[in-house]
Scaffold this motif. Structure first.
Motif, PDB file in Angstrom:
ATOM      1  N   PHE A  90       0.798  -1.212   0.000  1.00  0.00           N
ATOM      2  CA  PHE A  90       0.000   0.000   0.000  1.00  0.00           C
ATOM      3  C   PHE A  90       0.837   1.271   0.000  1.00  0.00           C
ATOM      4  N   THR A  91       2.078   1.175   0.431  1.00  0.00           N
ATOM      5  CA  THR A  91       2.963   2.327   0.285  1.00  0.00           C
ATOM      6  C   THR A  91       3.203   2.609  -1.189  1.00  0.00           C
ATOM      7  N   ASN A  92       3.464   1.523  -1.934  1.00  0.00           N
ATOM      8  CA  ASN A  92       3.677   1.677  -3.379  1.00  0.00           C
ATOM      9  C   ASN A  92       2.405   2.128  -4.082  1.00  0.00           C
ATOM     10  N   TYR A  93       1.291   1.546  -3.701  1.00  0.00           N
ATOM     11  CA  TYR A  93       0.029   1.920  -4.347  1.00  0.00           C
ATOM     12  C   TYR A  93      -0.316   3.380  -4.055  1.00  0.00           C
ATOM     13  N   ASN A  94      -0.137   3.790  -2.817  1.00  0.00           N
ATOM     14  CA  ASN A  94      -0.520   5.142  -2.422  1.00  0.00           C
ATOM     15  C   ASN A  94       0.334   6.221  -3.092  1.00  0.00           C
ATOM     16  N   ARG A  95       1.491   5.820  -3.613  1.00  0.00           N
ATOM     17  CA  ARG A  95       2.323   6.781  -4.338  1.00  0.00           C
ATOM     18  C   ARG A  95       1.658   7.225  -5.637  1.00  0.00           C
ATOM     19  N   PHE A  96       0.834   6.321  -6.200  1.00  0.00           N
ATOM     20  CA  PHE A  96       0.248   6.591  -7.518  1.00  0.00           C
ATOM     21  C   PHE A  96      -1.257   6.859  -7.467  1.00  0.00           C
TER      22      PHE A  96
END
Length: 259
Positions: A203-209
């Motif tokens: 979710f850290t990666n997802y929340n970046r985009f």
């Protein structure tokens, strides 16, 4: 005087007729009740036990037999259910109970897989199931403690219920305690198998985009799914004992559920 005597005799005759009719009515009512009891017994795998305990037939079962058999069935069912789910892949390889991403995160999962992060998603799912399997080991003692407190009235209510009535009884009696016991175990298990790390990575990666941030309570979600799984499995075990003679592995189970 003669008229009064005739009236008195008529009243006596009427009372006698009423008493006789009342007796016939009561007898007929009892016969209908016995037939209804027998009919209910024939349509319910446990109906014969209830009928026997209430005087419907001479089966030789005492209240103590019935309660002992019921407690034994619950002990066997909960132990078997917990053992199956607490084993490696108990949740993960059970198609019906496998814990998947929360509904609100499934769009995220699809997006992440499309970004080439399928391996991380798979690791997150595996770790949630491993946490549930680990937590389930603590369920059996809680169930067994609740089973000890079953009363004769509880027993009859369960016996007259459907094929998972005992599981429903246990759920009502233990869900709050199981939730309190499971949550810290699952939280620790999630850490142990790096679930939190995988979850945070996803979710850290997802929340970046994404402008819509996702941050559900992972521990609460896995706890809820773990409890659903264990009650489902215990219900299956209970139904099997009620229906399948091969599942009755002790003398008391054979005596009570074989009637």
């Amino acid at each position: 005087m003669k008229k009064i005597l005739l009236l008195a005799l008529g009243a006596c005759a009427l009372n006698a007729a009423n008493a006789q009719f009342k007796g016939m009515l009561e007898k007929a009512t009892q016969q209908v009740a016995k037939k209804d009891t027998a009919k209910a017994a024939s349509g319910n795998p446990l109906g014969k036990i209830v009928s026997a305990a209430t005087g419907g037939s001479a089966s030789g079962l005492s209240n103590e037999d019935i309660i002992s058999g019921l407690k034994e069935a619950l002990a066997v069912g909960t132990t078997n259910g917990a053992n199956k789910l607490s084993a490696v892949d108990g949740f993960f390889k059970d198609a019906a109970l496998k814990i998947l991403m929360p509904a609100e995160a499934q769009k995220v999962e699809k997006t992440l897989r499309g970004m080439g992060m399928g391996k991380q998603v798979d690791q997150a799912i595996l770790s949630m199931n491993r946490a549930a399997e680990d937590a389930t080991k603590s369920a059996a003692p809680i169930f067994l403690n609740a089973i000890k407190g079953i009363t004769i009235q509880d027993g009859f209510n369960i016996l007259k219920g459907n094929e998972t009535a005992a599981t429903t009884f246990l759920k009502d009696r233990t869900q709050a305690q199981l939730t309190a016991a499971f949550r810290p175990v699952i939280e620790e298990a999630l850490k142990k198998v790096d679930a939190t790390k995988y979850w945070n990575t996803l979710f850290t990666n997802y929340n970046r985009f994404s402008a819509q941030k996702v941050n559900p309570d992972l521990t609460a979600y896995v706890t809820e799914k773990a409890l659903f799984g264990i009650f489902t499995k215990v219900g299956e075990e209970e139904a099997r004992i009620r229906k399948d003679p091969m599942a009755r592995t002790s003398d008391i189970l054979k005596k009570v559920f074989g009637k």
